[in-house]
Write a protein that holds these residues in place. Structure first.
Motif, short mmCIF file in Angstrom:
data_model
loop_
_atom_site.label_atom_id
_atom_site.label_comp_id
_atom_site.label_asym_id
_atom_site.label_seq_id
_atom_site.Cartn_x
_atom_site.Cartn_y
_atom_site.Cartn_z
N THR A 1 -32.72 55.59 111.68
CA THR A 1 -31.60 55.72 112.62
C THR A 1 -31.34 57.19 112.95
OG1 THR A 1 -30.55 53.71 111.79
CG2 THR A 1 -29.16 55.24 113.04
N LEU A 2 -31.29 57.47 114.25
CA LEU A 2 -30.87 58.78 114.72
C LEU A 2 -29.38 58.72 115.06
CD1 LEU A 2 -33.71 59.77 117.22
CD2 LEU A 2 -33.34 60.72 114.95
N THR A 3 -28.60 59.68 114.59
CA THR A 3 -27.18 59.78 114.94
C THR A 3 -27.01 61.01 115.82
OG1 THR A 3 -26.46 58.70 112.90
CG2 THR A 3 -24.83 59.99 114.11
N LEU A 4 -26.68 60.76 117.08
CA LEU A 4 -26.52 61.84 118.06
C LEU A 4 -25.03 62.11 118.24
CD1 LEU A 4 -29.16 60.03 118.96
CD2 LEU A 4 -29.18 61.62 120.87
N THR A 5 -24.63 63.37 118.10
CA THR A 5 -23.25 63.79 118.31
C THR A 5 -23.20 64.77 119.47
OG1 THR A 5 -22.75 63.51 115.96
CG2 THR A 5 -21.21 64.81 117.27
N VAL A 6 -22.45 64.39 120.52
CA VAL A 6 -22.27 65.26 121.68
C VAL A 6 -20.77 65.38 121.91
CG1 VAL A 6 -22.78 65.64 124.11
CG2 VAL A 6 -24.44 64.46 122.66
N GLY A 7 -20.22 66.56 121.65
CA GLY A 7 -18.77 66.70 121.74
C GLY A 7 -18.12 65.80 120.71
N ASP A 8 -17.22 64.91 121.16
CA ASP A 8 -16.58 63.99 120.24
C ASP A 8 -17.19 62.59 120.31
OD1 ASP A 8 -15.73 63.31 122.73
OD2 ASP A 8 -13.59 63.28 122.27
N LYS A 9 -18.37 62.47 120.96
CA LYS A 9 -19.02 61.18 121.11
C LYS A 9 -20.16 61.07 120.11
CE LYS A 9 -21.00 58.10 124.61
NZ LYS A 9 -21.34 57.94 126.05
N VAL A 10 -20.14 60.02 119.30
CA VAL A 10 -21.16 59.79 118.27
C VAL A 10 -21.88 58.49 118.59
CG1 VAL A 10 -21.61 59.46 115.82
CG2 VAL A 10 -19.78 61.01 116.56
N THR A 11 -23.23 58.54 118.64
CA THR A 11 -24.02 57.37 119.01
C THR A 11 -25.18 57.20 118.04
OG1 THR A 11 -23.52 57.81 121.34
CG2 THR A 11 -25.29 56.25 120.88
N ASN A 12 -25.38 55.99 117.56
CA ASN A 12 -26.51 55.67 116.68
C ASN A 12 -27.63 55.04 117.48
OD1 ASN A 12 -25.27 56.58 114.28
ND2 ASN A 12 -24.13 54.65 114.10
N VAL A 13 -28.86 55.49 117.25
CA VAL A 13 -30.04 54.96 117.93
C VAL A 13 -31.02 54.49 116.86
CG1 VAL A 13 -31.96 55.46 119.49
CG2 VAL A 13 -29.72 56.52 119.88
N THR A 14 -31.36 53.22 116.88
CA THR A 14 -32.25 52.64 115.87
C THR A 14 -33.69 52.62 116.37
OG1 THR A 14 -30.46 51.24 115.03
CG2 THR A 14 -32.73 50.58 114.49
N ILE A 15 -34.59 53.11 115.54
CA ILE A 15 -36.02 53.09 115.84
C ILE A 15 -36.67 52.15 114.84
CG2 ILE A 15 -38.11 54.45 116.13
CD1 ILE A 15 -35.86 55.09 118.10
#
Length: 624
Positions: A90-104
Motif C-alpha cells: 500500500t502506498l499512502t500519498l499525502t498532499v496538503g491535508d489530503k491522505v489517500t491509500n493506493v493498493t498494489i
C-alpha cells in the motif's frame, strides 16, 4: 383591423418602455457608478480590477518567485512497463491535508498498473510512465502548485522487503528528509509565488494573487517588477448614463410615431390622445425631473445637476457628458445616490446592505440590544514550547459545523508557545478546505497563554470545535471550551428586527423600513444612530417600468381590453355568419318555391294554350 392595429401599437410601446429598464437597472446598482480601471507597466504581471471593491492607488510590485508544482521520478529504470513487477503493498500519498491509500496487488503489479492506480485514486497527484530509450521510469506531479501541495509517500506491507529498504514497492516512497539515493527523486521542487507590494512581501500557492488589495487580482507569469495604477474610469460610468439617455429618447420617438399629431396635415397617430400614453409620459417625467427625496440639501439633487436636461421641443433628453464626469469626480456619493439606492448612516460602524421592494425613503433609528459574536475554541491550559513529532503532529477541527480541517504540523522543536502558535496559524492559512469554503480561523494566545481558535464568520452558525488530536493534552485542548457565536439583535425604526450574523433586518409588513438591511460592526450596544434611505432615479424608474409592463400594469390592462374586444368582434362575426347562412337558406327556399310555382304556372299556361288551340277549328265550323 383597427383593434388589431391598436394591439400592435401597444406592443411597440411596451417594447420601448421595457428597453428603458435595462440601462436604468444597471444605474440602480451603486457598484456600477464606481468604475475603475487598472494598468500594469509589465505585461508579465497582469492585473484585473473589480470595481465593486477597488479604490484609486499606485502600487510598486516586485515578483521574486513563481509558484511551481512538485515533480518526482523513480530512480530505478524498469525493463517493461506492462510486465515487470514493481512490488505489492500500500502506498499512502499525502498532499496538503489530503491522505489517500493506493493498493498494489496482482491486478496492477506493473509500472503502468501503478500509474493507473494513482490516477484513479484522485489523490491530488498525476502519474505517468516515460520511455527513456533505455527503459521506463515512473513520473509523478502534484496537481496544484505551491509548497502546501508538496507530495509525501509512505509504503506499508511491501512484499519484497521492508517498507523502507528501497526494495520492491518502497522504491516509490518519498519525503523531503529521505536519504539521498533512496525512494523517488525530486525533479522539480514545489515553490510558492512570492511578490512584494510597496515593500510588503506576500506569498501564495498559485500564480494568481487574489484579495491582497481590495478589488485587484494579480496574475504573474515571470519574475520582475511593475508599477500598477488604479484610476476611476469616469468615461465608463458616463457610457452607462448615455445608454439610459439613448433608450429614453428611443421611447420618446416611439411615442411620437404612435401618438403624435401633424398639425399641418391634420392627422394623428393610432394612440393620439390616448390616456395610457399620457400617464406613462407624466409618471416618467415626474421621476426624471424631480429633486430626489433625501438629497434636498446635497450638492447634486436632480438629473439637471449632472447635465441631463429635457429638450422641450422634442420631449427627449440631452446629456452634457463633461458636466456629468465633473460632478461624478467632485461629488461621487451624491451622484451615486441620485441614481441608485443608498443608505447614509450616522455611525461609521453601521453599513447599509440593501433595501426591500417596500422600503420607503426616510430616516430610521437603529438600536442594538445584542452584538454579533464569533465562535471560539479556548484551551483549558496554557500552551508551551514543545517538540512536534509523530505522536502529536495532527489536529482536526470542525469550523462552522460544516468544514473539517486537518492540520499537519511540521515536525521540529518549537522553543516558545508563540513559535508553535505561528506554525499552527501557517497551517490554517494554507488549508485547502478552509480556502475552498472562503472561511478563515485565527489562532491566538490569550492573556493566560491559552490557545484560542476564532472563526472569521459571525452569528449562530459560527463555531470551532475539536474533532480529534494525537495529543490533545499537550495543547491544552483536552479540556477546551467551545462557544458558538450569536446573531445581532435590535430594532430598526423602533420595530424588533431579525438578525443573521452581523446583519440586522426587517421583513415585509413592518412599516416604512420594511426590507431594510444593515450590517452592525463592533460590539457596542444601545443606540447606533440612524440610517437615511435614499431611492435614486434609476431605482425608482425600474420599479415604475416593472409596474407598467407587469401583469397588472397599464399596458397589459389596455392590451387585455383590446383582446377582449377582438373576441367580441369574432363572436359578433360568427353570429352574423349564422344569420347570413340562415337568411341565405331562407332565400334559396323561397326562390326554389317560386321557381316551382312558375314552372307549374308555365305548364298550366301551355296546357290552356293547347286547349284553346284545339277548340279554335271547331268554333270556326260552327260559325260557318
Amino acid at each position: 383591423e383597427q383593434t388589431q392595429a391598436l394591439i400592435s401599437a401597444y406592443g411597440k410601446l411596451r417594447s420601448a418602455v421595457t428597453e428603458l429598464r435595462l440601462p436604468m437597472r444597471q444605474l440602480s446598482a451603486p457598484d456600477n457608478l464606481k468604475a475603475f480601471s487598472a494598468s500594469s507597466s509589465n505585461d508579465s504581471i497582469a492585473v484585473s480590477v473589480d470595481s465593486t471593491k477597488a479604490s484609486r492607488g499606485t502600487y510598486s510590485v516586485d515578483v521574486t518567485s513563481l509558484a511551481t508544482a512538485q515533480a518526482l521520478a523513480s530512480r530505478d529504470v524498469f525493463a517493461d512497463r506492462d510486465a515487470t513487477s514493481v512490488g505489492r503493498g500500500t502506498l499512502t500519498l499525502t498532499v496538503g491535508d489530503k491522505v489517500t491509500n493506493v493498493t498494489i496487488d496482482s491486478s496492477n503489479d506493473t509500472l503502468q498498473g501503478l500509474a493507473n492506480a494513482i490516477n484513479d485514486a484522485d489523490a491530488g497527484v498525476s502519474a505517468g510512465v516515460i520511455d527513456t530509450g533505455n527503459g521506463y521510469r515512473l513520473v509523478l506531479s502534484a496537481d496544484e502548485t505551491g509548497t502546501a501541495n508538496a507530495v509525501s509517500i509512505t509504503v506499508s506491507g511491501d512484499n519484497q522487503g521492508t517498507d523502507t529498504d528501497n526494495q520492491g514497492l518502497s522504491r516509490f516512497a518519498f519525503n523531503g528528509d529521505m536519504d539521498p539515493g533512496a525512494g523517488l527523486e525530486e525533479t522539480i521542487t514545489a515553490t510558492d509565488a512570492v511578490m512584494s507590494i510597496n515593500g510588503v512581501e506576500v506569498t501564495r500557492a498559485t500564480n494568481d494573487f487574489e484579495n491582497v488589495i481590495d478589488g485587484l487580482t494579480f496574475s504573474i507569469s515571470e519574475t520582475g517588477s511593475a508599477t500598477i495604477k488604479v484610476e476611476q474610469d469616469f468615461g465608463a460610468v458616463a457610457d452607462r448614463v448615455q445608454g439610459f439617455v439613448d433608450k429614453f429618447n428611443a421611447l420618446q420617438s416611439t411615442i411620437d410615431s404612435l401618438a403624435g399629431f401633424n398639425a399641418e396635415a391634420g392627422v394623428g397617430g393610432l394612440l393620439t390622445g390616448d390616456s395610457t400614453v399620457r400617464t406613462i409620459q407624466n409618471q416618467l417625467r415626474q421621476i426624471l425631473t424631480r429633486v430626489v427625496p433625501g438629497l434636498e440639501n446635497a450638492n447634486v439633487r436632480s438629473l439637471a445637476d449632472v447635465g441631463i436636461t429635457t429638450n422641450f421641443e422634442t420631449g427627449g433628453l440631452q446629456f452634457d457628458r463633461e458636466k456629468f464626469e465633473e460632478q461624478l469626480k467632485n461629488n461621487p456619493d451624491d451622484v451615486t445616490a441620485l441614481f441608485a439606492e443608498q443608505g447614509r448612516t450616522t455611525d461609521s460602524q453601521v453599513e447599509f446592505v440593501r433595501s426591500g421592494v417596500n422600503t420607503e425613503p426616510g430616516t430610521y433609528a437603529i438600536n442594538v440590544t445584542q452584538a454579533a459574536t464569533r465562535g471560539t475554541l479556548t484551551a483549558g491550559s496554557a500552551l508551551a514550547g514543545m517538540t512536534i513529532d509523530d505522536s502529536n503532529d495532527v489536529l482536526t477541527l470542525s469550523v462552522n459545523n460544516d468544514v473539517s480541517v486537518t492540520l499537519q504540523l511540521t515536525q521540529q522543536t518549537y522553543a516558545t508557545a508563540e513559535d508553535l502558535r505561528a506554525e499552527i496559524q501557517e497551517q490554517i492559512d494554507g488549508n485547502n478546505a478552509l480556502n475552498a469554503a472562503g472561511v478563515s480561523v485565527q489562532a491566538d494566545l490569550d492573556g493566560s497563554g491559552r490557545l484560542v481558535f476564532t472563526s472569521s464568520t459571525y452569528g449562530s452558525d459560527s463555531s470551532v470545535t475539536l474533532v480529534s488530536a494525537d495529543d490533545a493534552a499537550a495543547f491544552g485542548l483536552d479540556t477546551a471550551t467551545a462557544v458558538s457565536g450569536v446573531d445581532v439583535a435590535g430594532t430598526i425604526d423602533g420595530v424588533a428586527a431579525e438578525g443573521d450574523g452581523q446583519v440586522l433586518y426587517l421583513s415585509s409588513g413592518q412599516g416604512g423600513a420594511s426590507g431594510l438591511q444593515v450590517r452592525i460592526l463592533g460590539d457596542q450596544t444601545g443606540s447606533r444612530g440612524s440610517i437615511t434611505f435614499v431611492e435614486g432615479v434609476a431605482e425608482r424608474t425600474v420599479d415604475l417600468i416593472t409596474s407598467m409592463v407587469g401583469a397588472d400594469g397599464l399596458i397589459e390592462a389596455k392590451t387585455n381590453s383590446l383582446s377582449g374586444e377582438l373576441e367580441r368582434i369574432a363572436e359578433s362575426q360568427a353570429r352574423l355568419e349564422e344569420r347570413m347562412d340562415a337568411y341565405r337558406a331562407r332565400l334559396v327556399a323561397q326562390f326554389t318555391a317560386a321557381d316551382s310555382l312558375i314552372s307549374q304556372l308555365n305548364s298550366t299556361g301551355d296546357y290552356v294554350t293547347q286547349q284553346l288551340a284545339a277548340l279554335a277549328p271547331q268554333n270556326n265550323r260552327n260559325n260557318n
